[in-house]
Write a protein that holds these residues in place. Structure first.
Motif, PDB file in Angstrom:
ATOM      1  N   ARG A  17       9.419 -52.111 -12.198  1.00 48.52           N
ATOM      2  CA  ARG A  17      10.369 -51.232 -11.488  1.00 48.52           C
ATOM      3  C   ARG A  17       9.642 -50.429 -10.409  1.00 48.52           C
ATOM      4  N   CYS A  18       8.492 -49.850 -10.780  1.00 52.68           N
ATOM      5  CA  CYS A  18       7.718 -49.066  -9.806  1.00 52.68           C
ATOM      6  C   CYS A  18       7.286 -49.937  -8.636  1.00 52.68           C
ATOM      7  N   TYR A  19       6.882 -51.161  -8.949  1.00 55.20           N
ATOM      8  CA  TYR A  19       6.445 -52.081  -7.888  1.00 55.20           C
ATOM      9  C   TYR A  19       7.595 -52.358  -6.920  1.00 55.20           C
ATOM     10  N   LEU A  20       8.771 -52.708  -7.458  1.00 59.61           N
ATOM     11  CA  LEU A  20       9.921 -53.040  -6.595  1.00 59.61           C
ATOM     12  C   LEU A  20      10.276 -51.852  -5.711  1.00 59.61           C
ATOM     13  N   GLN A  21      10.216 -50.653  -6.295  1.00 61.37           N
ATOM     14  CA  GLN A  21      10.565 -49.460  -5.515  1.00 61.37           C
ATOM     15  C   GLN A  21       9.549 -49.217  -4.406  1.00 61.37           C
ATOM     16  N   PHE A  22       8.274 -49.362  -4.748  1.00 60.80           N
ATOM     17  CA  PHE A  22       7.240 -49.144  -3.734  1.00 60.80           C
ATOM     18  C   PHE A  22       7.392 -50.142  -2.583  1.00 60.80           C
ATOM     19  N   LYS A  23       7.678 -51.408  -2.935  1.00 60.05           N
ATOM     20  CA  LYS A  23       7.785 -52.433  -1.889  1.00 60.05           C
ATOM     21  C   LYS A  23       9.082 -52.308  -1.104  1.00 60.05           C
ATOM     22  N   GLY A  24      10.027 -51.511  -1.609  1.00 61.49           N
ATOM     23  CA  GLY A  24      11.312 -51.389  -0.919  1.00 61.49           C
ATOM     24  C   GLY A  24      12.147 -52.658  -1.059  1.00 61.49           C
ATOM     25  N   ILE A  25      11.979 -53.367  -2.172  1.00 63.40           N
ATOM     26  CA  ILE A  25      12.757 -54.592  -2.411  1.00 63.40           C
ATOM     27  C   ILE A  25      14.044 -54.198  -3.148  1.00 63.40           C
ATOM     28  N   GLY A  26      15.198 -54.534  -2.578  1.00 60.80           N
ATOM     29  CA  GLY A  26      16.471 -54.164  -3.205  1.00 60.80           C
ATOM     30  C   GLY A  26      16.635 -54.907  -4.530  1.00 60.80           C
ATOM     31  N   PHE A  27      17.022 -54.202  -5.564  1.00 61.15           N
ATOM     32  CA  PHE A  27      17.237 -54.866  -6.860  1.00 61.15           C
ATOM     33  C   PHE A  27      18.263 -54.085  -7.664  1.00 61.15           C
ATOM     34  N   GLU A  28      18.825 -54.820  -8.609  1.00 66.88           N
ATOM     35  CA  GLU A  28      19.753 -54.179  -9.543  1.00 66.88           C
ATOM     36  C   GLU A  28      19.099 -54.297 -10.919  1.00 66.88           C
ATOM     37  N   GLU A  29      19.155 -53.228 -11.705  1.00 63.42           N
ATOM     38  CA  GLU A  29      18.531 -53.303 -13.029  1.00 63.42           C
ATOM     39  C   GLU A  29      19.596 -53.641 -14.075  1.00 63.42           C
ATOM     40  N   VAL A  30      19.289 -54.614 -14.900  1.00 59.22           N
ATOM     41  CA  VAL A  30      20.232 -55.067 -15.930  1.00 59.22           C
ATOM     42  C   VAL A  30      19.601 -54.767 -17.285  1.00 59.22           C
ATOM     43  N   LEU A  31      20.363 -54.118 -18.140  1.00 60.96           N
ATOM     44  CA  LEU A  31      19.837 -53.755 -19.460  1.00 60.96           C
ATOM     45  C   LEU A  31      19.712 -55.008 -20.335  1.00 60.96           C
ATOM     46  N   ALA A  32      18.590 -55.131 -20.999  1.00 57.16           N
ATOM     47  CA  ALA A  32      18.350 -56.304 -21.851  1.00 57.16           C
ATOM     48  C   ALA A  32      19.055 -56.118 -23.195  1.00 57.16           C
ATOM     49  N   THR A  33      20.359 -56.242 -23.188  1.00 54.84           N
ATOM     50  CA  THR A  33      21.144 -56.113 -24.432  1.00 54.84           C
ATOM     51  C   THR A  33      21.018 -57.413 -25.226  1.00 54.84           C
TER      52      THR A  33
END
Ligand SMILES: N[C@@H](CCC(=O)N[C@@H](CS)C(=O)NCC(=O)O)C(=O)O
Length: 369
Positions: A17-33
């Motif tokens: 998550r930290c990596y994606l945010q730093f790189k500015g890569i758009g993503f949606e987080e999905v809970l691993a239910t």
């Protein structure tokens, strides 16, 4: 849009998550239910690990390091792998240290401190039953977290080793606090792969779990500030650079020494035992998650833990980089590592491994060096 399947309570999800945010890569987080495990994670990866990245063209990748390496190819701006030999080697080493060794204090503090344990159980329940009542979540969390809480002895976290692991972690916090008093990240004004290795345990467990978070903020406020920069990166890190001239700050040397003292003997012994395992199990393709036991040392304390072959794959990355260097690169490394430490890195790997469909296998194609 990329999807990151994981959970707030998960160490390696925190890293990606930290990596994606730093790189500015758009993503949606999905809970691993449980439903997501059943419908996507297990059928598409063949394993039960998070995080999992689903790419816009529907590739599914498990393993935080594989995810980061995949994205580095597609998003070369703001690289997290420095190019100078010293910085790159230190970054690779500290990724292994965070990913595969700081799991020990992360698990100890989460499961042996009652306040953290209660919080984590509730969090596991929130992942399993996001819409249920708090009481239902707690009951589900007790069940879901049992294998994790029960894993401590396998990692060598026992009543006997507890004080030594705590002491090592507290000293590490002091060392990191000194480092982050004069540097925003490990190697300058932006994070490297080593920062992402450290952030998993230091954020998802040791900052986020309440009692550990208080301890970090009180004892090592600069470490807490670094965690906050890592989880909410701002423009200054986006525009930041690694230190010039391949510099490695002196304040990192105690941390590198700590890794070589504590973890590297375990990594080398793991490679040795994996070779024996290979010889004893000809034709077995997939290497099990754990093979046998070893004894590890922290100061004067000695304890037993299982042998985890996956760690050889992580060590191999640093080892291979070190051994790809020419004489000029190696003489630069000698300003950061002792000859004994360089000796450990240049010791031939007794066995090589590869990841194939998320399973670890012997890499027979490359042979040993
Ligand atoms: N090396 C893997 C480790 C993944 C991992 O162990 N994830 C944990 C959650 S943080 C998990 O799914 N554990 C399930 C298990 O241990 O069975 C990575 O970097 O992604």
């Amino acid at each position: 849009m990329y999807q990151l399947i994981g959970a707030p309570v998960s160490l390696y999800t925190g890293k990606v998550r930290c990596y994606l945010q730093f790189k500015g890569i758009g993503f949606e987080e999905v809970l691993a239910t449980p439903q997501v495990f059943k419908e996507l994670i297990i059928p598409r990866t063949g394993v039960r690990y998070i995080p999992v990245l689903v790419t816009p063209d529907d590739q599914v990748i498990q393993d935080s390091t594989e995810i980061i390496d995949h994205l580095e190819q597609r998003f070369p701006d703001r690289p997290v792998y420095p190019t100078g030999p010293c910085q790159r080697l230190v970054a690779l080493l500290l990724e292994v240290y965070g990913d595969e060794w700081l799991v020990n204090p992360a698990m100890l503090y989460r499961w042996k401190i009652e306040e953290n344990r209660e919080f984590a159980i509730q969090e596991f329940g929130r992942t399993r039953l996001p819409d249920a009542s708090a009481a239902e979540q707690y009951a589900a969390g007790l069940e879901a977290s049992a294998p994790f809480a029960g894993a401590l002895p396998r990692l060598g976290i026992t009543d006997h080793s507890r004080a030594a692991i705590e002491q090592s972690y507290l000293t590490l916090l002091d060392e990191l606090n000194t480092h982050f008093s004069s540097h925003d990240y490990l190697l300058g004004d932006k994070p490297c792969i080593g920062d992402f290795g450290l952030i998993g345990p230091l954020y998802a467990h040791l900052y986020r779990d309440p009692a550990s978070g208080r301890l970090m903020r009180e004892r090592a406020p600069q470490v807490a500030r670094w965690v906050e920069r890592m989880i909410s990166p701002d423009a200054s890190s986006h525009d930041g650079a690694f230190m010039p001239d391949d510099q490695v700050p002196d304040t990192l040397l105690p941390i590198i020494n700590r890794m070589f003292e504590e973890q590297v003997p375990v990594l080398l012994e793991t490679a040795r035992q994996l070779k024996e395992w290979t010889e004893a199990n000809p034709g077995v393709e997939d290497i099990p998650r754990a093979i046998g036991t070893l004894r590890y040392r922290l100061g004067d304390m000695e304890e037993e833990r299982l042998v985890f072959p996956y760690t050889v794959w992580m060590w191999q990355r640093a080892h291979d980089f070190h051994n790809s260097l020419d004489a000029v690169g190696l003489s630069a490394i000698a300003s950061v590592l002792s000859s004994q430490q360089m000796g450990a890195l240049s010791e031939p790997l007794s066995v090589r491994v590869k990841r194939q469909s998320n399973k670890l296998q012997i890499d027979a194609d490359r042979g040993v060096d």
